[in-house]
Design a protein around this motif. Sequence first.
Motif, PDB file in Angstrom:
ATOM      1  N   SER A  27      51.825  39.362  43.960  1.00  0.00           N
ATOM      2  CA  SER A  27      52.086  40.496  43.071  1.00  0.00           C
ATOM      3  C   SER A  27      52.120  41.834  43.799  1.00  0.00           C
ATOM      4  O   SER A  27      52.589  42.829  43.247  1.00  0.00           O
ATOM      5  CB  SER A  27      51.027  40.558  41.963  1.00  0.00           C
ATOM      6  OG  SER A  27      49.732  40.684  42.522  1.00  0.00           O
ATOM      7  N   ASN A  28      51.624  41.885  45.034  1.00  0.00           N
ATOM      8  CA  ASN A  28      51.625  43.164  45.762  1.00  0.00           C
ATOM      9  C   ASN A  28      52.184  43.048  47.177  1.00  0.00           C
ATOM     10  O   ASN A  28      52.164  44.025  47.928  1.00  0.00           O
ATOM     11  CB  ASN A  28      50.208  43.761  45.810  1.00  0.00           C
ATOM     12  CG  ASN A  28      49.208  42.845  46.499  1.00  0.00           C
ATOM     13  OD1 ASN A  28      49.513  42.164  47.467  1.00  0.00           O
ATOM     14  ND2 ASN A  28      47.967  42.835  46.001  1.00  0.00           N
ATOM     15  N   GLU A 154      56.607  47.893  43.720  1.00  0.00           N
ATOM     16  CA  GLU A 154      55.704  47.696  42.589  1.00  0.00           C
ATOM     17  C   GLU A 154      54.542  46.769  42.943  1.00  0.00           C
ATOM     18  O   GLU A 154      54.712  45.769  43.638  1.00  0.00           O
ATOM     19  CB  GLU A 154      56.470  47.117  41.402  1.00  0.00           C
ATOM     20  CG  GLU A 154      55.638  46.977  40.147  1.00  0.00           C
ATOM     21  CD  GLU A 154      56.454  46.507  38.962  1.00  0.00           C
ATOM     22  OE1 GLU A 154      55.880  46.346  37.873  1.00  0.00           O
ATOM     23  OE2 GLU A 154      57.680  46.305  39.127  1.00  0.00           O
ATOM     24  N   LEU A 155      53.377  47.145  42.453  1.00  0.00           N
ATOM     25  CA  LEU A 155      52.212  46.275  42.522  1.00  0.00           C
ATOM     26  C   LEU A 155      52.059  45.689  41.131  1.00  0.00           C
ATOM     27  O   LEU A 155      51.764  46.410  40.166  1.00  0.00           O
ATOM     28  CB  LEU A 155      50.961  47.047  42.935  1.00  0.00           C
ATOM     29  CG  LEU A 155      50.937  47.518  44.394  1.00  0.00           C
ATOM     30  CD1 LEU A 155      51.669  48.847  44.546  1.00  0.00           C
ATOM     31  CD2 LEU A 155      49.496  47.683  44.894  1.00  0.00           C
ATOM     32  N   GLY A 156      52.285  44.395  41.010  1.00  0.00           N
ATOM     33  CA  GLY A 156      52.362  43.777  39.696  1.00  0.00           C
ATOM     34  C   GLY A 156      51.024  43.503  39.057  1.00  0.00           C
ATOM     35  O   GLY A 156      49.951  43.715  39.640  1.00  0.00           O
ATOM     36  N   ALA A 157      51.106  43.024  37.817  1.00  0.00           N
ATOM     37  CA  ALA A 157      49.903  42.665  37.073  1.00  0.00           C
ATOM     38  C   ALA A 157      49.195  41.505  37.778  1.00  0.00           C
ATOM     39  O   ALA A 157      49.842  40.617  38.340  1.00  0.00           O
ATOM     40  CB  ALA A 157      50.278  42.273  35.651  1.00  0.00           C
ATOM     41  N   PRO A 158      47.886  41.499  37.738  1.00  0.00           N
ATOM     42  CA  PRO A 158      47.131  40.483  38.473  1.00  0.00           C
ATOM     43  C   PRO A 158      47.133  39.120  37.802  1.00  0.00           C
ATOM     44  O   PRO A 158      47.109  39.017  36.581  1.00  0.00           O
ATOM     45  CB  PRO A 158      45.712  41.074  38.479  1.00  0.00           C
ATOM     46  CG  PRO A 158      45.638  41.892  37.232  1.00  0.00           C
ATOM     47  CD  PRO A 158      47.013  42.479  37.067  1.00  0.00           C
ATOM     48  N   ASP A 159      47.167  38.068  38.622  1.00  0.00           N
ATOM     49  CA  ASP A 159      46.958  36.726  38.099  1.00  0.00           C
ATOM     50  C   ASP A 159      45.487  36.356  38.288  1.00  0.00           C
ATOM     51  O   ASP A 159      44.692  37.146  38.792  1.00  0.00           O
ATOM     52  CB  ASP A 159      47.876  35.717  38.799  1.00  0.00           C
ATOM     53  CG  ASP A 159      47.715  35.738  40.324  1.00  0.00           C
ATOM     54  OD1 ASP A 159      46.685  36.244  40.816  1.00  0.00           O
ATOM     55  OD2 ASP A 159      48.628  35.245  41.014  1.00  0.00           O
ATOM     56  N   ASP A 160      45.121  35.149  37.884  1.00  0.00           N
ATOM     57  CA  ASP A 160      43.711  34.743  37.958  1.00  0.00           C
ATOM     58  C   ASP A 160      43.175  34.794  39.384  1.00  0.00           C
ATOM     59  O   ASP A 160      42.035  35.204  39.624  1.00  0.00           O
ATOM     60  CB  ASP A 160      43.534  33.328  37.398  1.00  0.00           C
ATOM     61  CG  ASP A 160      43.482  33.314  35.882  1.00  0.00           C
ATOM     62  OD1 ASP A 160      43.571  34.401  35.275  1.00  0.00           O
ATOM     63  OD2 ASP A 160      43.358  32.217  35.301  1.00  0.00           O
ATOM     64  N   GLU A 191      39.279  40.775  30.012  1.00  0.00           N
ATOM     65  CA  GLU A 191      40.650  41.265  29.926  1.00  0.00           C
ATOM     66  C   GLU A 191      41.278  41.251  31.309  1.00  0.00           C
ATOM     67  O   GLU A 191      40.632  41.573  32.301  1.00  0.00           O
ATOM     68  CB  GLU A 191      40.645  42.695  29.366  1.00  0.00           C
ATOM     69  CG  GLU A 191      42.016  43.315  29.231  1.00  0.00           C
ATOM     70  CD  GLU A 191      41.938  44.758  28.771  1.00  0.00           C
ATOM     71  OE1 GLU A 191      42.781  45.565  29.207  1.00  0.00           O
ATOM     72  OE2 GLU A 191      41.007  45.074  28.000  1.00  0.00           O
ATOM     73  N   ARG A 192      42.561  40.877  31.380  1.00  0.00           N
ATOM     74  CA  ARG A 192      43.250  40.777  32.662  1.00  0.00           C
ATOM     75  C   ARG A 192      43.742  42.148  33.135  1.00  0.00           C
ATOM     76  O   ARG A 192      44.916  42.483  33.015  1.00  0.00           O
ATOM     77  CB  ARG A 192      44.432  39.815  32.560  1.00  0.00           C
ATOM     78  CG  ARG A 192      44.035  38.355  32.463  1.00  0.00           C
ATOM     79  CD  ARG A 192      43.288  37.932  33.734  1.00  0.00           C
ATOM     80  NE  ARG A 192      42.997  36.517  33.746  1.00  0.00           N
ATOM     81  CZ  ARG A 192      41.933  35.986  33.178  1.00  0.00           C
ATOM     82  NH1 ARG A 192      41.078  36.754  32.545  1.00  0.00           N
ATOM     83  NH2 ARG A 192      41.710  34.693  33.251  1.00  0.00           N
ATOM     84  N   SER A 193      42.841  42.953  33.613  1.00  0.00           N
ATOM     85  CA  SER A 193      43.230  44.243  34.178  1.00  0.00           C
ATOM     86  C   SER A 193      42.201  44.640  35.223  1.00  0.00           C
ATOM     87  O   SER A 193      41.030  44.243  35.150  1.00  0.00           O
ATOM     88  CB  SER A 193      43.334  45.327  33.106  1.00  0.00           C
ATOM     89  OG  SER A 193      42.060  45.769  32.698  1.00  0.00           O
ATOM     90  N   PHE A 194      42.643  45.455  36.176  1.00  0.00           N
ATOM     91  CA  PHE A 194      41.735  45.901  37.227  1.00  0.00           C
ATOM     92  C   PHE A 194      40.698  46.877  36.675  1.00  0.00           C
ATOM     93  O   PHE A 194      39.554  46.886  37.112  1.00  0.00           O
ATOM     94  CB  PHE A 194      42.527  46.544  38.364  1.00  0.00           C
ATOM     95  CG  PHE A 194      43.411  45.576  39.087  1.00  0.00           C
ATOM     96  CD1 PHE A 194      42.884  44.680  39.998  1.00  0.00           C
ATOM     97  CD2 PHE A 194      44.767  45.538  38.842  1.00  0.00           C
ATOM     98  CE1 PHE A 194      43.691  43.772  40.658  1.00  0.00           C
ATOM     99  CE2 PHE A 194      45.586  44.641  39.500  1.00  0.00           C
ATOM    100  CZ  PHE A 194      45.051  43.755  40.411  1.00  0.00           C
TER     101      PHE A 194
END
Length: 232
Positions: A27-28, A154-160, A191-194
């Motif tokens: 993702s990054n 782009e730095l994408g949304a994180p996966d698990d 929640e899936r966010s940094f």
Amino acid sequence: MSRPAQIPLDLGHRPALGRDDFLVMPSNQLAVEVIDSWPQWQASAIALCGPPGSGKSHLCQVWRASSGAAEVDATALAQHEPPELVGDAVCCVVDGVEEALPDNPEIQRRLFHLYNMMRERNGYLLVSGREAPARWRCNLADLQSRLSTLPVFELGAPDDMLIEAVLVKMFSDRQLKVSPEVLRYILPRMERSFESARALVTAIDTSSLELRRDITVPLVRDVLEAESETHS
């Protein structure tokens, strides 16, 4: 004789911001590669974009360290001309500029000046924001034109996998070790966010100090339940 209760002191913690501390995931990966490729950039200015906590600021600091770039707070452009802020530097980084632009013609004008100044010096400019620069709210046509042509990484949304690695790093930044069992418990319940990961690690650390308890599944369960009640 009972021991006095421990008072949690916010002594602060300094996140590790070196290149070796950055967690490279699909993702990054492209954003990391372009930062690593400097000074062989194909453009004099580039942009990083992604959600809060995705690593934009970390990569900005990595590039600042490797390039010797001047670091400019976007809000400082409201009061100071670029030469005052960067001196003789030929590289400059402006992190989080997107939030400062709207409805501020002075910041817009001076960012345009900064962009041109770096080009005149045969230098480099790195900017970052949540969205791609072409979507930033900007009334200055000349600046909008420049922003819309910037190469965007782009730095994408994180996966698990990335969220787990980020949790480990955030705990490590606080000099805390957690077991795989604790991480397995946290992942499906957060929640899936940094930003959520950062808030949760802070809450767990604070609770551990206040209660003088190790970071275990029961402690984490209590923290998650308390957080859920707070936001319900």
